[in-house]
Design a protein around this motif. Structure first.
Motif, PDB file in Angstrom:
ATOM      1  N   ALA A   1     -13.612  49.972  33.462  1.00 40.57           N
ATOM      2  CA  ALA A   1     -13.907  49.263  32.208  1.00 40.57           C
ATOM      3  C   ALA A   1     -12.790  48.260  31.900  1.00 40.57           C
ATOM      4  O   ALA A   1     -13.054  47.111  31.540  1.00 40.57           O
ATOM      5  N   ALA A   2     -11.540  48.695  32.083  1.00 38.31           N
ATOM      6  CA  ALA A   2     -10.403  47.806  31.799  1.00 38.31           C
ATOM      7  C   ALA A   2     -10.398  46.629  32.765  1.00 38.31           C
ATOM      8  O   ALA A   2     -10.154  45.475  32.374  1.00 38.31           O
ATOM      9  N   PHE A   3     -10.698  46.907  34.028  1.00 40.39           N
ATOM     10  CA  PHE A   3     -10.761  45.832  35.033  1.00 40.39           C
ATOM     11  C   PHE A   3     -11.837  44.816  34.637  1.00 40.39           C
ATOM     12  O   PHE A   3     -11.614  43.602  34.664  1.00 40.39           O
ATOM     13  N   ILE A   4     -13.003  45.326  34.246  1.00 41.10           N
ATOM     14  CA  ILE A   4     -14.115  44.421  33.897  1.00 41.10           C
ATOM     15  C   ILE A   4     -13.734  43.550  32.691  1.00 41.10           C
ATOM     16  O   ILE A   4     -14.009  42.346  32.672  1.00 41.10           O
ATOM     17  N   ARG A   5     -13.055  44.161  31.727  1.00 42.77           N
ATOM     18  CA  ARG A   5     -12.666  43.384  30.545  1.00 42.77           C
ATOM     19  C   ARG A   5     -11.686  42.263  30.889  1.00 42.77           C
ATOM     20  O   ARG A   5     -11.536  41.316  30.137  1.00 42.77           O
ATOM     21  N   SER A   6     -11.042  42.362  32.039  1.00 41.85           N
ATOM     22  CA  SER A   6     -10.078  41.318  32.424  1.00 41.85           C
ATOM     23  C   SER A   6     -10.764  40.143  33.142  1.00 41.85           C
ATOM     24  O   SER A   6     -10.126  39.140  33.450  1.00 41.85           O
TER      25      SER A   6
ATOM     26  N   LEU B   1     -21.934  38.740  30.276  1.00 37.93           N
ATOM     27  CA  LEU B   1     -21.950  38.812  31.742  1.00 37.93           C
ATOM     28  C   LEU B   1     -20.517  38.531  32.186  1.00 37.93           C
ATOM     29  O   LEU B   1     -19.831  37.700  31.590  1.00 37.93           O
ATOM     30  N   TYR B   2     -20.094  39.190  33.250  1.00 34.31           N
ATOM     31  CA  TYR B   2     -18.735  39.006  33.768  1.00 34.31           C
ATOM     32  C   TYR B   2     -18.810  38.450  35.173  1.00 34.31           C
ATOM     33  O   TYR B   2     -19.735  38.772  35.931  1.00 34.31           O
ATOM     34  N   LYS B   3     -17.792  37.646  35.528  1.00 31.74           N
ATOM     35  CA  LYS B   3     -17.786  37.071  36.871  1.00 31.74           C
ATOM     36  C   LYS B   3     -16.969  37.963  37.797  1.00 31.74           C
ATOM     37  O   LYS B   3     -15.745  38.019  37.703  1.00 31.74           O
ATOM     38  N   TYR B   4     -17.684  38.684  38.647  1.00 36.26           N
ATOM     39  CA  TYR B   4     -17.058  39.615  39.582  1.00 36.26           C
ATOM     40  C   TYR B   4     -17.313  39.070  40.993  1.00 36.26           C
ATOM     41  O   TYR B   4     -18.468  38.808  41.361  1.00 36.26           O
ATOM     42  N   GLN B   5     -16.288  38.889  41.779  1.00 38.26           N
ATOM     43  CA  GLN B   5     -16.423  38.379  43.154  1.00 38.26           C
ATOM     44  C   GLN B   5     -17.363  37.171  43.228  1.00 38.26           C
ATOM     45  O   GLN B   5     -18.268  37.106  44.061  1.00 38.26           O
ATOM     46  N   ASN B   6     -17.179  36.259  42.293  1.00 34.64           N
ATOM     47  CA  ASN B   6     -17.928  34.989  42.277  1.00 34.64           C
ATOM     48  C   ASN B   6     -19.397  35.086  41.915  1.00 34.64           C
ATOM     49  O   ASN B   6     -20.148  34.156  42.186  1.00 34.64           O
ATOM     50  N   PHE B   7     -19.829  36.206  41.344  1.00 36.14           N
ATOM     51  CA  PHE B   7     -21.183  36.220  40.781  1.00 36.14           C
ATOM     52  C   PHE B   7     -21.168  36.896  39.417  1.00 36.14           C
ATOM     53  O   PHE B   7     -20.261  37.659  39.100  1.00 36.14           O
TER      54      PHE B   7
ATOM     55  N   ILE C   1     -19.017  48.338  42.576  1.00 40.88           N
ATOM     56  CA  ILE C   1     -17.696  48.733  43.095  1.00 40.88           C
ATOM     57  C   ILE C   1     -17.838  50.048  43.881  1.00 40.88           C
ATOM     58  O   ILE C   1     -17.320  50.193  44.994  1.00 40.88           O
ATOM     59  N   ASN C   2     -18.575  51.002  43.314  1.00 39.78           N
ATOM     60  CA  ASN C   2     -18.782  52.281  44.025  1.00 39.78           C
ATOM     61  C   ASN C   2     -19.588  52.082  45.304  1.00 39.78           C
ATOM     62  O   ASN C   2     -19.292  52.688  46.341  1.00 39.78           O
ATOM     63  N   LEU C   3     -20.588  51.229  45.226  1.00 42.02           N
ATOM     64  CA  LEU C   3     -21.398  50.910  46.410  1.00 42.02           C
ATOM     65  C   LEU C   3     -20.509  50.312  47.505  1.00 42.02           C
ATOM     66  O   LEU C   3     -20.570  50.721  48.672  1.00 42.02           O
TER      67      LEU C   3
END
Ligand code: A3P
Length: 324
Positions: free
Chosen positions: A13-18, A30-36, A47-49
């Motif tokens: 959760a903390a990582f996503i908020r960053s 929506l959050y930008k994770y690994q360019n999407f 992340i678990n996958l």
């Protein structure tokens, strides 16, 4: 963001908020994770996958961006792969086929919405081989073993204008009132900027498109419009790709046409399970079957909006050989 507060892993959760964020379509952000772009729950699952999933050589992975025909492709692939298990009687079709009683999302699970949802790490040993899974994750973000194991990937792509209109209607059905108003203009602007779940859509398409050219035996690239035009040759191509092409006897019995009928919009939409049932993440099945047509965007977008989005598509796909 209340969505990150609901996650089971506080560090995630903390990582996503960053991460960089924008207002979301059916969640506050929506959050930008690994360019999407992705919702918090999806990021936790992905992340678990990425950490835990071990692909087998015999796995088949269906990949799409939302609203490009995933429900249809899941049905077609399931029926094609399992065709030997369900007899065709006297040309009368697959009368007791699971696809007459279950929505395809319950037969072919999503990795991030079902198997790895809510912080779960699933036991995938329970699945018979070949395993079929589905995902919306862009190619570069797939678990490494999917790319190295020889697993097969089937990607389905749809004209972005129709995908946008399909998403717009879907979101209107599932968006919670507490999130406030979400106008077509706002959604249109976000989609054209690439801010949509698993987008930008052009990056998503190009990632799989390039792989289908580099590794045609491993990644099959299909288009919704070709399937609507005539799905039988697409079913035959799919069967060939899976290494289980139709035999002369199956051809004579019209098995591919039976699969097409079983999986058609008309058949599936009218089934009891798809009128009243619920499947992925509690969505009502009926909301997965709207119109199922090519070019419906003209009924919803102004000619100027159509031109604007076509311009984005042409510009972003330029030089790739992928066109609509
Ligand atoms: P429309 O909203 O344009 O009707 P997904 O399955 O990826 O969520 O995509 C949903 C879109 O696929 C919807 O498009 C839906 O109607 C269409 N669809 C669902 N089942 C279909 C089928 N069997 N044949 C053709 N289109 C189908």
């Amino acid at each position: 963001d209340p969505e990150t507060a609901k996650l089971s892993c506080p560090a995630t959760a903390a990582f996503i908020r960053s991460l960089p964020k924008e207002r979301g379509w059916r969640t506050p952000f929506l959050y930008k994770y690994q360019n999407f772009w992705c919702q918090p729950r999806e990021i936790q699952a992905i992340i678990n996958l990425q950490t835990h999933f071990k692909a087998h050589r015999s796995d088949i992975i269906i990949a799409t961006i939302p609203k490009s025909g995933t429900t249809w492709l899941k049905a077609l692939l399931y029926a094609t792969l399992n065709r030997g298990r369900y007899e065709i009687r006297g040309g009368g079709g697959f009368q007791s086929h699971p696809l007459l009683f279950s929505n395809s999302h319950d037969l072919v699970p999503f990795l991030e919405y079902k198997l790895y949802a809510n912080g779960q790490i699933p036991d995938l040993g329970v699945f018979d081989s070949p395993r079929i899974f589905a995902t919306h994750v862009p190619y570069p973000a797939l678990p490494g073993s999917v790319k190295t194991s020889g697993a097969k990937v089937v990607y389905l792509c749809r004209n972005p204008l129709d995908t946008f209109i399909s998403s717009w209607h879907f979101i209107k059905n599932v968006r919670h009132d507490s999130l406030g108003d979400f106008t077509m203009d706002r959604a249109f602007d976000m989609f054209c900027r690439g801010v949509v779940g698993f987008g930008p859509f052009w990056e998503h398409m190009l990632g799989y498109w390039k792989q289908s050219i580099a590794n045609p035996n491993r990644v099959l690239f299909l288009k919704y419009e070709d399937m609507k035009d005539d799905v039988v040759p697409v079913i035959e191509k799919l069967a060939e790709f899976l290494g289980m092409g139709f035999s002369p006897e199956e051809e004579a019995a019209g098995v591919a046409a039976e699969i097409a009928n079983l999986c058609s919009f008309e058949t599936q939409k009218e089934l009891e399970v798809n009128k009243t049932g619920k499947s992925i993440s509690g969505f009502e099945n009926w909301s997965l079957f709207r119109k199922g047509e090519v070019g419906d965007w003209v009924n919803h977008l102004s000619p100027e909006m159509g031109d604007k989005m076509r311009q984005v598509v042409v510009e972003k796909l330029a030089g790739s050989g992928l066109t609509f």
